[in-house]
Scaffold this active site. Structure first.
Site, PDB file in Angstrom:
ATOM      1  N   HIS A  68      14.895 129.412 -11.519  1.00  0.00           N
ATOM      2  CA  HIS A  68      15.432 128.557 -12.448  1.00  0.00           C
ATOM      3  C   HIS A  68      14.754 127.793 -13.655  1.00  0.00           C
ATOM      4  O   HIS A  68      15.000 127.407 -14.403  1.00  0.00           O
ATOM      5  CB  HIS A  68      16.160 127.343 -11.374  1.00  0.00           C
ATOM      6  CG  HIS A  68      16.862 126.317 -12.140  1.00  0.00           C
ATOM      7  ND1 HIS A  68      18.252 125.831 -12.045  1.00  0.00           N
ATOM      8  CD2 HIS A  68      16.508 125.247 -12.791  1.00  0.00           C
ATOM      9  CE1 HIS A  68      18.415 124.607 -12.448  1.00  0.00           C
ATOM     10  NE2 HIS A  68      17.516 124.309 -13.002  1.00  0.00           N
ATOM     11  N   GLU A  69      13.500 127.307 -13.057  1.00  0.00           N
ATOM     12  CA  GLU A  69      12.614 126.529 -13.657  1.00  0.00           C
ATOM     13  C   GLU A  69      11.877 127.306 -14.724  1.00  0.00           C
ATOM     14  O   GLU A  69      11.929 126.919 -15.954  1.00  0.00           O
ATOM     15  CB  GLU A  69      11.677 125.847 -13.060  1.00  0.00           C
ATOM     16  CG  GLU A  69      12.022 125.099 -12.166  1.00  0.00           C
ATOM     17  CD  GLU A  69      12.718 123.679 -12.512  1.00  0.00           C
ATOM     18  OE1 GLU A  69      12.268 123.606 -13.503  1.00  0.00           O
ATOM     19  OE2 GLU A  69      13.674 123.285 -11.933  1.00  0.00           O
ATOM     20  N   HIS A  72      13.958 127.378 -17.727  1.00  0.00           N
ATOM     21  CA  HIS A  72      13.810 126.277 -18.708  1.00  0.00           C
ATOM     22  C   HIS A  72      12.596 126.457 -19.724  1.00  0.00           C
ATOM     23  O   HIS A  72      12.595 126.397 -20.737  1.00  0.00           O
ATOM     24  CB  HIS A  72      13.633 124.986 -17.893  1.00  0.00           C
ATOM     25  CG  HIS A  72      14.800 124.629 -17.160  1.00  0.00           C
ATOM     26  ND1 HIS A  72      16.060 124.287 -17.658  1.00  0.00           N
ATOM     27  CD2 HIS A  72      14.896 124.254 -15.949  1.00  0.00           C
ATOM     28  CE1 HIS A  72      16.664 123.688 -17.003  1.00  0.00           C
ATOM     29  NE2 HIS A  72      16.173 123.756 -15.753  1.00  0.00           N
TER      30      HIS A  72
HETATM   31 ZN   LIG Z   1      16.844 122.696 -14.028  1.00  0.00          ZN
END
Ligand SMILES: [Zn+2]
Length: 375
Positions: A68-69, A72
């Site tokens: 998830h990170e 980003h």
């Molecule tokens: Zn996030």
């Protein structure tokens, strides 16, 4: 200084670290999976199996948050933003940005990349779960895949709560930013909405408590309070970040500070320097070059009657890493260090020479002035 995070590995040029709080969370996840969720949904397995499932489940969650990170960070990098690394902490992770995104589009895509990654992961685990069920693979495998599919949906949903600093909060801000054309107004509105959501979540927690759901209630209150304090501070920190973006210590340092010769007495120092200039710190010169500093606090530690007979050099602090900042350091980092150490006046060095001094007060005054002018 207490080290709060530990580096675990490097991938694609990003450093992944864990905050100390993550150790506790990891344990709680393993424990609640092994003792709660897995036995409830898949009874009649051995306790040992549940613990192994718990550990693998928690590692899967850990990996999911990292992915998830990373999504980003990769999007941020694609838009030319500098990401230092990724830190996993209590409610997931944060990608550490050096600067704020410079347009709403960047912020929007950067923020939405995370929840999208979580949803994709959920789908992938869901497909694997279905396949494992059809192929009648061992129950623990099916259970873990099912859990990972569900937890990734939850991660996506939690992150979409429109409360700063979650992804949802950033998405909300980027949309407001795009509509209003002003990141400051957008952040202000977004952080107010965030505070409202945080209070709503805390309220929900108390409702759970009243109804006797202690665990659920405490959990909601914890998340709500975290969001509440983050939402409150995000507006301020944005203003600071924005005002000082790309600025260096040398841009705000005083290049010609009042310096004190090392051989004079403390009494002379008080009469000729402290009272006329009333600064709390003065650089001290020896043979024309700055070699240390004297502070009000150091002076106060010497009894008044000894001032005429004590020399500045006797109580001066030598220049060290703790009281000197490099001229090329970013202002944000300098402010962060000053806040951490509680030392608000430091020497500035370049090429092994002291070239000036910098004070937190000067930087904050510049900041207030700038805000007032733009208001
Ligand atoms: Zn996030």
């Amino acid at each position: 200084m207490l080290k709060r995070k530990t580096e675990i590995f490097k991938l694609l040029g990003f450093t992944v670290s864990v905050d100390v709080s993550w150790g506790i969370i990891l344990f709680l996840v393993v424990w609640s999976l092994a003792k709660g969720a897995f036995p409830a949904y898949y009874p009649n397995l051995s306790m040992q199996t549940y613990w192994i499932m718990g550990v693998i489940g928690a590692l899967g969650l850990f990996l999911s948050i990292i992915i998830h990170e990373f999504s980003h960070s990769l999007v941020a990098r694609k838009y030319g933003m500098d990401i230092k690394g990724i830190t996993l902490f209590i409610f997931g992770g944060v990608a550490e940005m050096k600067d704020e995104p410079n347009n709403p589009k960047t912020e929007f895509f950067m923020a939405i990349a995370g929840p999208i990654a979580s949803l994709i992961l959920s789908m992938l685990f869901g497909i694997l779960y279905q396949m494992a069920t059809v192929m009648e693979l061992p129950v623990p495998i099916i259970a873990i895949l099912g859990y990972l599919s569900a937890i990734n949906v939850l991660l996506a949903i939690f992150n979409m709560i429109p409360a700063f600093p979650t992804d949802g909060g950033r998405i909300l801000r980027s949309i407001l930013w795009w509509i209003k054309g002003d990141i400051r107004v957008a952040t202000l509105v977004a952080s107010r909405i965030s505070v409202f959501f945080a209070m709503f979540i805390i309220f929900t927690g108390f409702m759970h408590l009243i109804q006797g759901n202690v665990m659920g209630g405490v959990w909601w209150i914890l998340i709500g309070s975290f969001l509440f304090s983050a939402a409150n501070s995000s507006y301020q920190s944005l203003l600071i970040k924005q005002s000082f973006a790309g600025k260096k210590v040398e841009d705000y340092m005083n290049k010609n500070p009042v310096t004190v010769p090392s051989h004079i007495s403390l009494q002379e120092f008080v009469d000729q320097y402290l009272y006329p200039y009333h600064y709390k710190m003065f650089p001290v010169t020896q043979d024309g070059t700055i070699s240390g500093l004297i502070t009000l606090n150091a002076l106060k530690s010497v009894p008044r009657e000894k001032w005429p007979t004590t020399q500045v050099i006797q109580i001066m602090q030598k220049t060290t890493k703790d009281n000197t900042l490099p001229a090329a350091m970013s202002v944000q980092e300098a402010m962060f260090l000053m806040n951490e150490s509680g030392i608000s006046r430091m020497l500035v060095s370049a090429h092994h020479k002291i070239v000036g001094i910098i004070t937190l007060k000067d930087m904050l005054e510049f900041f207030t002035l700038k805000i007032e002018l733009e208001e």
